[in-house]
Design a protein around this motif. Structure first.
Motif, mmCIF file in Angstrom:
data_model
loop_
_atom_site.group_PDB
_atom_site.id
_atom_site.type_symbol
_atom_site.label_atom_id
_atom_site.label_comp_id
_atom_site.label_asym_id
_atom_site.label_seq_id
_atom_site.Cartn_x
_atom_site.Cartn_y
_atom_site.Cartn_z
ATOM 1 N N LEU A 16 -2.308 14.102 -13.486
ATOM 2 C CA LEU A 16 -0.977 13.897 -12.932
ATOM 3 C C LEU A 16 -1.053 13.294 -11.537
ATOM 4 C CD1 LEU A 16 0.941 17.099 -14.031
ATOM 5 C CD2 LEU A 16 1.114 14.805 -14.953
ATOM 6 N N ALA A 17 -2.021 13.730 -10.732
ATOM 7 C CA ALA A 17 -2.170 13.174 -9.386
ATOM 8 C C ALA A 17 -2.530 11.699 -9.465
ATOM 9 C CB ALA A 17 -3.229 13.945 -8.609
ATOM 10 N N VAL A 18 -3.374 11.337 -10.417
ATOM 11 C CA VAL A 18 -3.746 9.931 -10.602
ATOM 12 C C VAL A 18 -2.514 9.128 -11.006
ATOM 13 C CG1 VAL A 18 -5.099 8.325 -12.010
ATOM 14 C CG2 VAL A 18 -6.142 10.437 -11.165
ATOM 15 N N ALA A 19 -1.739 9.640 -11.933
ATOM 16 C CA ALA A 19 -0.532 8.935 -12.371
ATOM 17 C C ALA A 19 0.465 8.816 -11.226
ATOM 18 C CB ALA A 19 0.096 9.657 -13.564
ATOM 19 N N ASP A 20 0.607 9.866 -10.419
ATOM 20 C CA ASP A 20 1.497 9.813 -9.269
ATOM 21 C C ASP A 20 1.029 8.762 -8.263
ATOM 22 O OD1 ASP A 20 3.367 11.684 -10.116
ATOM 23 O OD2 ASP A 20 2.302 13.358 -9.181
ATOM 24 N N ASP A 21 -0.279 8.655 -8.045
ATOM 25 C CA ASP A 21 -0.817 7.631 -7.145
ATOM 26 C C ASP A 21 -0.509 6.229 -7.668
ATOM 27 O OD1 ASP A 21 -1.813 9.420 -5.303
ATOM 28 O OD2 ASP A 21 -3.874 9.344 -6.065
ATOM 29 N N LEU A 22 -0.662 6.035 -8.971
ATOM 30 C CA LEU A 22 -0.346 4.737 -9.568
ATOM 31 C C LEU A 22 1.132 4.402 -9.393
ATOM 32 C CD1 LEU A 22 -2.409 4.944 -12.867
ATOM 33 C CD2 LEU A 22 -2.919 3.541 -10.856
ATOM 34 N N TYR A 23 1.970 5.382 -9.570
ATOM 35 C CA TYR A 23 3.411 5.206 -9.400
ATOM 36 C C TYR A 23 3.716 4.817 -7.954
ATOM 37 C CZ TYR A 23 8.402 6.237 -9.659
ATOM 38 O OH TYR A 23 9.757 6.149 -9.623
ATOM 39 N N ARG A 24 3.089 5.493 -7.012
ATOM 40 C CA ARG A 24 3.297 5.213 -5.590
ATOM 41 C C ARG A 24 2.842 3.792 -5.253
ATOM 42 N NH1 ARG A 24 -0.110 4.860 -1.969
ATOM 43 N NH2 ARG A 24 -1.711 6.001 -3.080
ATOM 44 N N MET A 25 1.671 3.397 -5.766
ATOM 45 C CA MET A 25 1.153 2.055 -5.482
ATOM 46 C C MET A 25 2.078 0.975 -6.051
ATOM 47 S SD MET A 25 -3.016 2.457 -5.776
ATOM 48 C CE MET A 25 -2.981 2.594 -7.535
ATOM 49 N N ALA A 26 2.597 1.198 -7.265
ATOM 50 C CA ALA A 26 3.514 0.231 -7.865
ATOM 51 C C ALA A 26 4.804 0.137 -7.055
ATOM 52 C CB ALA A 26 3.808 0.601 -9.314
ATOM 53 N N ALA A 27 5.291 1.270 -6.562
ATOM 54 C CA ALA A 27 6.506 1.282 -5.746
ATOM 55 C C ALA A 27 6.272 0.537 -4.429
ATOM 56 C CB ALA A 27 6.952 2.716 -5.478
ATOM 57 N N GLU A 28 5.110 0.729 -3.822
ATOM 58 C CA GLU A 28 4.788 0.022 -2.580
ATOM 59 C C GLU A 28 4.719 -1.486 -2.805
ATOM 60 O OE1 GLU A 28 1.162 1.862 -1.299
ATOM 61 O OE2 GLU A 28 2.181 3.642 -0.536
ATOM 62 N N GLU A 29 4.101 -1.892 -3.907
ATOM 63 C CA GLU A 29 4.005 -3.315 -4.229
ATOM 64 C C GLU A 29 5.393 -3.904 -4.453
ATOM 65 O OE1 GLU A 29 2.566 -7.021 -4.748
ATOM 66 O OE2 GLU A 29 1.445 -5.275 -4.061
ATOM 67 N N LEU A 30 6.251 -3.176 -5.131
ATOM 68 C CA LEU A 30 7.616 -3.630 -5.355
ATOM 69 C C LEU A 30 8.344 -3.783 -4.020
ATOM 70 C CD1 LEU A 30 9.971 -4.340 -7.198
ATOM 71 C CD2 LEU A 30 10.464 -1.881 -7.370
ATOM 72 N N TYR A 31 8.169 -2.835 -3.127
ATOM 73 C CA TYR A 31 8.819 -2.897 -1.815
ATOM 74 C C TYR A 31 8.347 -4.123 -1.029
ATOM 75 C CZ TYR A 31 10.235 -1.687 2.914
ATOM 76 O OH TYR A 31 10.782 -1.723 4.157
ATOM 77 N N ARG A 32 7.032 -4.367 -1.009
ATOM 78 C CA ARG A 32 6.498 -5.541 -0.302
ATOM 79 C C ARG A 32 7.045 -6.832 -0.895
ATOM 80 N NH1 ARG A 32 1.762 -2.358 -0.034
ATOM 81 N NH2 ARG A 32 0.960 -3.237 -1.969
ATOM 82 N N THR A 33 7.149 -6.870 -2.208
ATOM 83 C CA THR A 33 7.651 -8.070 -2.867
ATOM 84 C C THR A 33 9.122 -8.298 -2.540
ATOM 85 O OG1 THR A 33 6.049 -7.721 -4.640
ATOM 86 C CG2 THR A 33 7.868 -9.217 -5.108
ATOM 87 N N ILE A 34 9.909 -7.255 -2.543
ATOM 88 C CA ILE A 34 11.334 -7.371 -2.204
ATOM 89 C C ILE A 34 11.488 -7.868 -0.767
ATOM 90 C CG2 ILE A 34 13.442 -6.043 -1.775
ATOM 91 C CD1 ILE A 34 12.690 -4.363 -4.259
ATOM 92 N N GLN A 35 10.667 -7.352 0.139
ATOM 93 C CA GLN A 35 10.716 -7.812 1.534
ATOM 94 C C GLN A 35 10.391 -9.299 1.616
ATOM 95 O OE1 GLN A 35 12.270 -6.207 3.411
ATOM 96 N NE2 GLN A 35 11.795 -4.056 3.436
ATOM 97 N N ALA A 36 9.405 -9.751 0.848
ATOM 98 C CA ALA A 36 9.038 -11.166 0.857
ATOM 99 C C ALA A 36 10.186 -12.020 0.325
ATOM 100 C CB ALA A 36 7.777 -11.387 0.025
ATOM 101 N N ILE A 37 10.865 -11.557 -0.707
ATOM 102 C CA ILE A 37 11.995 -12.305 -1.271
ATOM 103 C C ILE A 37 13.120 -12.386 -0.245
ATOM 104 C CG2 ILE A 37 13.809 -12.247 -3.038
ATOM 105 C CD1 ILE A 37 11.670 -11.071 -4.942
ATOM 106 N N ARG A 38 13.348 -11.301 0.481
ATOM 107 C CA ARG A 38 14.405 -11.288 1.508
ATOM 108 C C ARG A 38 14.125 -12.288 2.634
ATOM 109 N NH1 ARG A 38 15.646 -4.809 1.917
ATOM 110 N NH2 ARG A 38 16.941 -4.742 0.052
ATOM 111 N N THR A 39 12.854 -12.552 2.878
ATOM 112 C CA THR A 39 12.516 -13.514 3.925
ATOM 113 C C THR A 39 12.460 -14.940 3.391
ATOM 114 O OG1 THR A 39 10.125 -13.197 3.622
ATOM 115 C CG2 THR A 39 11.232 -11.800 5.261
ATOM 116 N N GLY A 40 12.838 -15.122 2.128
ATOM 117 C CA GLY A 40 12.938 -16.458 1.581
ATOM 118 C C GLY A 40 11.744 -16.917 0.769
#
Length: 109
Positions: A16-40
């Motif tokens: 479960l901890a491994v799955a939670d880490d994977l979930y966190r990493m995917a969420a972080e990647e999504l956040y970085r990508t959204i920030q990049a889209i916002r900057t054009g």
């Protein structure tokens, strides 16, 4: 995303901890990508779609693993008592039987 272990790899102690880490990493990647889209940086749209897909897949895996752990806990608990429930009548009868054995063994003066 599927994690495959070869024969020599150790299975993580806390899946479960491994799955939670994977979930966190995917969420972080999504956040970085959204920030990049916002900057054009529109080239990041495909990365955002991939991150969303990975996040959804990982979330489903976390839920499945939690369901499996809950099922195992219930199975383990089922081995205690009679089907997971205590049989008070049987316990009372056993206590009475043992007390009778003790009285018989104690002798009478």
């Amino acid at each position: 995303m599927t994690i495959r272990l070869s024969d020599g790899d150790a299975v993580p102690d806390d899946v479960l901890a491994v799955a939670d880490d994977l979930y966190r990493m995917a969420a972080e990647e999504l956040y970085r990508t959204i920030q990049a889209i916002r900057t054009g940086q529109m080239s990041e749209v495909k990365a955002a779609q991939t991150a969303v897909r990975d996040l959804r897949t990982t979330a489903l895996q976390v839920l499945e693993e939690r369901t499996k752990v809950d099922k195992l806990r219930k199975q383990i608990a089922g081995h205690v008592g009679a089907g997971g429930a205590l049989d008070f009548d049987a316990a009372r009868a056993e206590i009475g039987r043992r007390l009778a054995c003790l009285r018989d063994a104690g002798g009478r003066d």
